[in-house]
Structures are given as structure tokens and as C-alpha cells.
Design a protein around this motif. Structure first.
Motif, PDB file in Angstrom:
ATOM      1  N   UNK A 182      -1.355   1.430  -7.637  1.00  0.00           N
ATOM      2  CA  UNK A 182      -0.240   1.823  -8.499  1.00  0.00           C
ATOM      3  C   UNK A 182      -0.533   1.415  -9.932  1.00  0.00           C
TER       4      UNK A 182
ATOM      5  N   UNK B  51      -3.937   1.972   4.709  1.00  0.00           N
ATOM      6  CA  UNK B  51      -3.105   1.963   3.502  1.00  0.00           C
ATOM      7  C   UNK B  51      -2.878   0.541   2.980  1.00  0.00           C
ATOM      8  N   UNK B  52      -3.615  -0.409   3.545  1.00  0.00           N
ATOM      9  CA  UNK B  52      -3.374  -1.816   3.207  1.00  0.00           C
ATOM     10  C   UNK B  52      -4.377  -2.346   2.182  1.00  0.00           C
TER      11      UNK B  52
ATOM     12  N   UNK C  85      -3.544   7.148  -3.070  1.00  0.00           N
ATOM     13  CA  UNK C  85      -3.803   6.639  -1.721  1.00  0.00           C
ATOM     14  C   UNK C  85      -4.803   7.548  -1.022  1.00  0.00           C
TER      15      UNK C  85
ATOM     16  N   UNK D  33      -3.112   1.513  -1.375  1.00  0.00           N
ATOM     17  CA  UNK D  33      -2.316   2.304  -2.312  1.00  0.00           C
ATOM     18  C   UNK D  33      -2.423   1.653  -3.686  1.00  0.00           C
TER      19      UNK D  33
ATOM     20  N   UNK E 238       1.153   6.740  -7.920  1.00  0.00           N
ATOM     21  CA  UNK E 238       0.372   6.014  -6.925  1.00  0.00           C
ATOM     22  C   UNK E 238      -0.778   6.887  -6.461  1.00  0.00           C
TER      23      UNK E 238
END
Lengths: 301, 427
Positions: free
Chosen positions: B263, B229-230, B293, B261, B291
């Protein structure tokens, strides 16, 4: 970071949309095989989602045995109209009339197996290089070994012992001239997933799936809808019962179930507690232990 | 009949967990899967009656649950599993997808396939035999494929009198071996798939075991951080252009988030062009979302009109992947018909990119029983694993496989046969 997580239905949806887009990107002339059943309705609905706000970039192909439930055709046409889809129909009757296939005889005769000819013929005529089906791996033991991208040789045949490995999100749709692929975007869905999702999204479905009164006859432990296409044995009795379809196919081989489930929620409840598989009512699978595997090798859906 | 669509918010909140099973031929893998399906009440009456009939015909004692997982004709005749088969069951907590892979040495490729998407690997060990070569090989594959969680199921405990000593010995043996591997999370569960001990129901025969049952483990193991998730990575899969009046200038980049993620408003860079822009909208059929992901499939729209096509990658401007034409890869060779050709040319597929490539160098072959690096024999045959250097005709945008399975994995396709001949993990 664990706030970012989706439930299993959304994950399945995302996977199927990925596959549908991959088909559009990797193939020149794909087609959706549409049977009128809930799985092909789901697949069509997911295709609408995958390409929104553009239109679905491939047509639907329906192989019409001539033995459909009339409700199926009406529903199909409404769906096509609603989403602005293109529809092609291949008729098994044409193949029979031209003498390419011979109709089965006897009380258990069905046109189900004859569809293979019309299907392969239509795929060839339309020059389709990828045919998407609503097959699911949980349906049947031969389907449990099916790939998302399933390679077919120039005769449309499946070679289960020599399948391309599928890893990660990497799908290999490369092929030689004359070969095609069968693609199964909803491979990983179970019957229950399909219903839960259709309920969550409130996707319209044919009335056949909901309990209704119908004239039925019992044969080999399966209830069949009474119609002109099923010759009756002398001592078979037709009676009216409250039933619904768990799968929708040709009238001659689709069993109906005694059920009072009249909403999608009732159906989910029923499936969650039922002890019979959905294809348990399909007489086409009961012909032998490897009936599905044999048909698939020849080019069946 | 109405075709009205009305959305409701009802739905489930169950997670999806994918696991793979590995064991050698008689470790009872099929029996274990049959047991999980049976005890979680995922077996239907007609399926059960069918295998009951077959068991009886074969003169077996009781109902052979292993028959539930035998798919193809040849498999039932020979009593073996040929290919990866997928099984499904669910509990109120989770939905499970099992990639059931055969254990024979010649089927490493199937295990690699099944492992590629798994959150959990179940390694079966026969309590009577302990840790054998196949166990080590399976553990090495699980480690190379970076399966986040490994469960060593010590099976057939009923045949060793449910002995704590046997369990401890195998536990210690495996642990000693695992220190050489790159595995993060290993658990041990003593079971009897045949009798059902510690599979779904707690065993009363092993009061010395204080851990959980296998089913409890599968239902509760923490998997939400298995994705990256980075590092924001969005391989463009397909460009959505509606060409109608309502969406005249719409240009959407469809794809599945491979990492991080995204946005609305994020500053992004498009590779390979290097142009920067901002995300103006994250779109889907169900409306705009805030968002996106992994593993969501969405459509990104950018503020600026940039030429982007399939194979490009949208990333965060301040966190870019590696952009290279030379890749260090751990390759598993699949092709039965011919070995890896040194200096051979293949098609490489990576995220939504496709390019030509050449095997520039074979560094070593890995002995997958001992992790030993073989440098005197460079014949890479089917099911072999080798460290190679691949040169591509155009730069790929990648991360190490360790960091991200989606952007760190490749397959090789033979130009002549069109077959998938190898799978690789980028170093």
C-alpha cells in the motif's frame, strides 16, 4: 483477504504486461510484429501500458504483402503517431522483384506464404533478437503447444518436439549468436477475451471489424472481399453484402463474414453465440490439416 | 477514424482458473477434455466437423472427442500426446485454462511444467485398474508442486456398471496413499468421460453418488486464497525511466507482485542493499492505485532516491524473506542429453534474478512411485527428482516453496546449450 482479487481480463492483462517487460529486460533488440489485426493492436496497446509513462522501448515491424486492406495501413499509421511508436516496414514486393520468392499462380494464389521470406529477412537485417507476435493458443491446434518464449534456431525454424519447458513466472531467453526468439505475450487470451478487453478499455479498432457494405465473392464456402488481387473464376459472381472481418490479414486469404454487428458489444454477442472458429474463414489454414504447423516450422508468425 | 480512448467500467467479473490433467495413456484424459469442451459448448462447428471426418476415416464408432486435443502431426499419427498443450473454455462463472500433459513415465517434466501454475489438478484413474503406479506418481508430483486442489476423477465408470463398490475401493485406496503426501484438498468424482456422466451433466446412472459434477466443482472451488497475501515480495523486473520533460525525475520500479499486499505509505526495504524507504505511489497506465497484490503488474515509486535495478526485491521492512547463498532444493531434472553433474555449474533463475550456481551436494534421489529416498544411486537423469544443495554466487531472496510458489521456485539453465535443464522447489 479475499477482497484482493482480479477478474480474468485483468489477470490476462497483468500476465501479458509481465511478458512484455520481461522481453525488454532480457533482450537487446526486440520488435513487435504488427499485422494491423486486433491481436497485434491489443499487443501494442498492452506494450504502451507496460512501459507507461515511458515510451514503448521497441519498434513495430509490419510485413506488407502489398495486398493489404487500405484501411489497415491508415489505421497503422494513426496508431504509430498516437503513441509515438517507431515503425519499420518490410515489403514482400521487394523480394518478388529481386527474384528471391516466386509469386503463386492461379485463382487461389496468395502472398501469405511469401511473407516468411520477408519476415526472416527483416529480422536478420534489423538484428532483432526477439520478435513478439499476437499469436494465441486458442487459434489453432499447432499454436496450442506454443510457448510464451519460443526459441528459433539460426534458420528461424521452430522445433515443436524440443521446446524449452516454461514454469511459474520464470522465462529463459538465453540464446546463441544468430538465434532469436518469438514471444507471444497474449498466448492465453481467447478471441472472446480479446474482444471483451478491447470493449472494456474502449480501444479503437479498424472499421473493417464492424459491419459494412462490400463487394464480395464466394469461393469454397468462404466469402472474400472483391479486389484486384483476386483473379475471378468465370462463373463467380460479385455481389454487395453487409459483412465484417473476424480476422484481418492479406486480402487474398482473409474471409469476411455476413454480419450486422456494428459495435464491439454486437461483436461480443456474435462471437459468444457463433459456431465457427475465427480461422474457419482463413483459406491459408484450409490448404491441409497441418498447414499452420508446417508454416510455423519454417518461421511463420 | 477516431483514436480516442474513453474508459468504460463495463467488464466481466469472471475468475481465471488454471488446471492440469494427468493420467496414464489410456485413462481417457483427452476424451475428458474433449467432453468438457463439447458439453460447455466451446467446440465450434468447423472443429467438430473436422474431427467427425477424421473419426469416420479411421472407422471409429461415433465421434472421437479425444481428437480435439491432438495437436501435432506426430501425435495424431501415433495417437499420443507429446507436449503440454493449452486449452481454453469458459462458462459464465469462470474462464478455464487447461494444461493438458501427457501421462507417459518419460514425460514427468511436462507434468511438472503444467502443474507449476495450476490451481487444480485432475488425476484420472481408470475404474477398471484402480490406483496404479502412475496415479501415485502423478499425485506425488501434484504434492511436490503444491497444487492447492486435487480432484481424483474415477473414469470409465460405465465399464464397471457404475458400481459404488468400485468407487469406494479406489477412493479408500487413494486416501490411504495420500496420507503420506503433502496435499491439502482432495476430492473424488466418479465419471464417464465417454458417456458424459458427472462431467457437466449429473449422472442418472449413479444415484448413490451425492457429490457435485466435475464442472460444478471447477466453477465453484475456492481459489482466491491460492495466492500468498501475507508476505510482501516485489521482485523488480524493469526500471521505467521516461527521460522526457513531463516525467523528468520519474523512476518507477516495474514488476509483478509475488506476494502480500503493498500500500501507499508502506515502509519498505530494498534487497540486497538494505536501504529503507516508503512507497510514494503505486502507478499504472490507468492511474494511481491504492494497493497492489498478486498477480498484478504495477510500477512502484519510492520516496527516496535509491539505486535499484532488475533482480532487486522490494519487501516490507518488518517481514523479510530469507537471504542466502545455499539453497535446499527439490529438483526435477529435464535434460535428456546429459544427467545432473555433481559439482556442476549452471545458471540459476529465481524471480527476476539470475546468478551462477553449483550443485554442492546431492542428498538423495526420490523414488517417485514410493516416495522412498534413494541414497545409493546419485545418477540424476531426465525426469528424475532429487533433493540437492545449491550454492549461488550471490545471495537470493527467497521463501520456501510451500509458503510462496513465486519466490520459492527456480530453474537451472545449462551454460553451453542455454536449455532449461531443471526446475526446483526451495525447501
Amino acid at each position: 483477504m479475499s477482497n484482493y482479487h482480479i477478474d480474468h481480463l485483468r489477470e490476462l492483462e497483468s500476465e501479458s504486461i509481465f511478458i512484455l517487460r520481461e522481453v525488454a529486460a532480457q533482450f537487446e533488440n526486440p520488435v513487435i510484429l504488427f499485422s494491423g489485426g486486433k491481436d497485434s493492436i491489443l499487443m501494442t496497446y498492452l506494450a504502451v501500458k507496460a512501459f507507461y509513462p515511458a515510451k514503448v522501448p521497441f519498434p513495430l515491424l509490419h510485413v506488407d504483402t502489398g495486398h493489404n486492406f487500405p484501411e489497415t495501413l491508415k489505421f497503422r499509421d494513426d496508431l504509430v503517431e498516437k503513441y509515438g511508436l517507431k515503425l519499420k516496414v518490410g515489403y514482400v514486393q521487394d523480394a518478388i522483384d529481386k527474384g528471391f520468392v516466386t509469386e503463386e499462380k492461379g485463382v487461389n494464389s496468395s502472398r501469405n506464404g511469401l511473407q516468411i521470406y520477408t519476415l526472416l529477412d527483416e529480422l536478420e537485417k534489423g538484428k532483432y533478437d526477439a520478435a513478439m507476435g499476437g499469436g494465441r493458443r486458442d487459434e489453432e491446434k499447432a499454436r496450442a503447444k506454443e510457448r510464451f518464449f519460443s526459441h528459433r534456431d539460426e534458420f528461424g525454424q521452430w522445433d515443436p518436439k524440443n521446446q524449452r519447458p516454461e514454469l511459474w513466472n520464470l522465462f529463459n531467453g538465453r540464446k546463441h549468436m544468430g538465434e532469436h526468439f518469438r514471444v507471444f505475450p497474449i498466448s492465453n487470451w481467447t478471441e472472446l477475451d480479446v474482444w471483451q478487453y478491447l470493449a472494456m478499455e474502449n480501444v479503437p479498432l479498424p472499421n473493417l471489424y464492424f459491419a459494412h457494405k462490400r463487394n464480395v465473392l464466394e469461393r469454397d464456402g468462404v466469402l472474400l472481399a472483391d479486389c484486384d488481387y483476386i483473379p475471378k473464376k468465370p462463373n463467380e459472381e460479385v455481389k454487395e453484402q453487409l459483412v465484417r472481418c473476424r480476422t484481418i490479414g492479406d486480402m487474398t486469404c482473409t474471409g469476411v463474414w455476413e454480419s450486422s454487428a456494428s459495435t464491439v458489444e454486437d461483436i461480443i454477442e456474435e462471437i459468444a453465440t457463433t459456431r465457427m472458429t475465427e480461422r474457419g474463414g482463413r483459406s491459408d489454414d484450409k490448404r491441409s490439416e497441418t498447414a499452420m504447423e508446417d508454416r510455423k516450422k519454417q518461421g511463420y508468425f | 477514424m477516431s483514436l480516442e480512448n474513453k474508459k468504460t467500467n463495463q467488464g466481466s467479473s469472471t475468475e481465471l482458473l488454471r488446471f492440469t490433467t494427468a493420467g496414464s495413456v489410456d485413462d481417457g484424459k483427452s476424451t475428458l477434455i474433449g467432453r468438457l469442451l463439447y458439453d460447455s459448448k466451446s467446440i465450434f462447428q468447423d472443429q467438430y466437423e473436422q474431427i467427425e471426418k477424421i473419426s469416420e476415416k479411421r472407422g471409429e464408432e461415433g465421434v472421437n472427442l479425444a481428437l480435439l486435443t491432438d495437436g501435432l502431426k506426430a501425435e495424431r499419427e501415433q495417437g499420443i500426446t507429446i507436449d503440454v498443450a493449452y486449452r481454453y473454455f469458459s462458462t459464465p462463472k469462470r474462464k478455464f485454462i487447461i494444461a493438458d500433459t501427457p501421462g507417459h513415465i518419460q514425460y514427468t517434466r511436462n507434468m511438472v511444467t503444467g502443474a507449476s501454475t495450476a490451481n487444480v489438478a485432475l488425476l484420472l484413474v481408470d475404474a477398471r485398474n484402480g490406483v496404479i503406479e502412475q496415479t501415485k506418481r502423478h499425485a506425488i508430483v501434484a504434492s511436490l508442486l503444491q497444487i492447492p486442489h486435487i480432484v481424483v476423477c474415477i473414469n470409465k465408470m460405465d465399464l464397471v456398471d457404475y458400481s459404488e463398490e468400485v468407487y469406494n475401493r479406489i477412493h479408500d485406496e487413494f486416501e490411504a496413499f495420500a496420507t503420506k503426501l503433502d496435499v491439502k484438498d482432495v476430492s473424488f468424482i466418479p465419471i464417464s468421460a465417454l458417456k458424459g456422466d458427472n462431467v457437466v451433466d449429473r449422472s442418472t446412472a449413479m444415484p448413490w453418488y451425492e457429490g457435485t459434477t466435475l464442472m460444478y466443482y471447477l466453477e465453484n472451488v475456492h481459489i482466491s486464497s491460492d495466492h500468498n497475501f501475507i508476505d510482501c515480495r516485489f521482485p523488480v523486473q524493469y526500471v521505467v525511466r521516461p527521460y522526457n520533460d513531463e516525467f523528468h525525475d520519474y523512476r518507477g520500479y516495474a514488476g509483478r507482485v509475488a506476494g502480500g499486499v503493498f500500500k501507499k505509505g508502506d515502509e519498505v526495504t530494498v534487497l540486497p542493499s538494505g536501504f529503507t524507504s516508503k512507497i510514494s505511489k503505486i502507478d499504472s497506465f490507468d492511474g494511481e492505485q491504492d494497493a497492489a497484490f498478486p498477480p498484478q503488474s504495477v510500477t512502484l515509486l519510492l520516496e527516496d532516491d535509491i539505486d535499484i535495478s532488475r533482480g532487486d526485491m522490494i519487501v516490507r521492512t518488518n517481514n523479510k524473506p530469507e537471504v542466502e547463498q545455499d539453497l535446499e532444493v527439490m529438483l526435477c531434472w529435464f535434460d535428456h542429453s546429459k544427467p545432473l553433474q555433481p559439482r556442476g555449474k549452471y545458471i540459476i533463475r529465481h524471480t527476476s534474478q539470475e546468478a551462477k550456481c553449483m550443485i554442492k551436494e546431492i542428498r538423495y534421489k526420490l523414488d517417485i512411485n514410493s516416495l522412498h529416498r534413494i541414497t545409493e544411486d546419485f545418477e540424476i537423469k531426465s525426469n528424475d527428482i532429487a533433493r540437492v544443495v545449491i550454492r549461488t554466487t550471490k545471495p537470493l531472496f527467497f521463501d520456501s516453496y510451500r509458503k510462496n510458489r513465486n519466490t520459492g521456485s527456480i530453474i537451472l539453465v545449462d551454460e553451453g546449450s542455454n536449455n532449461t535443464v531443471a526446475a526446483g522447489m526451495i525447501k
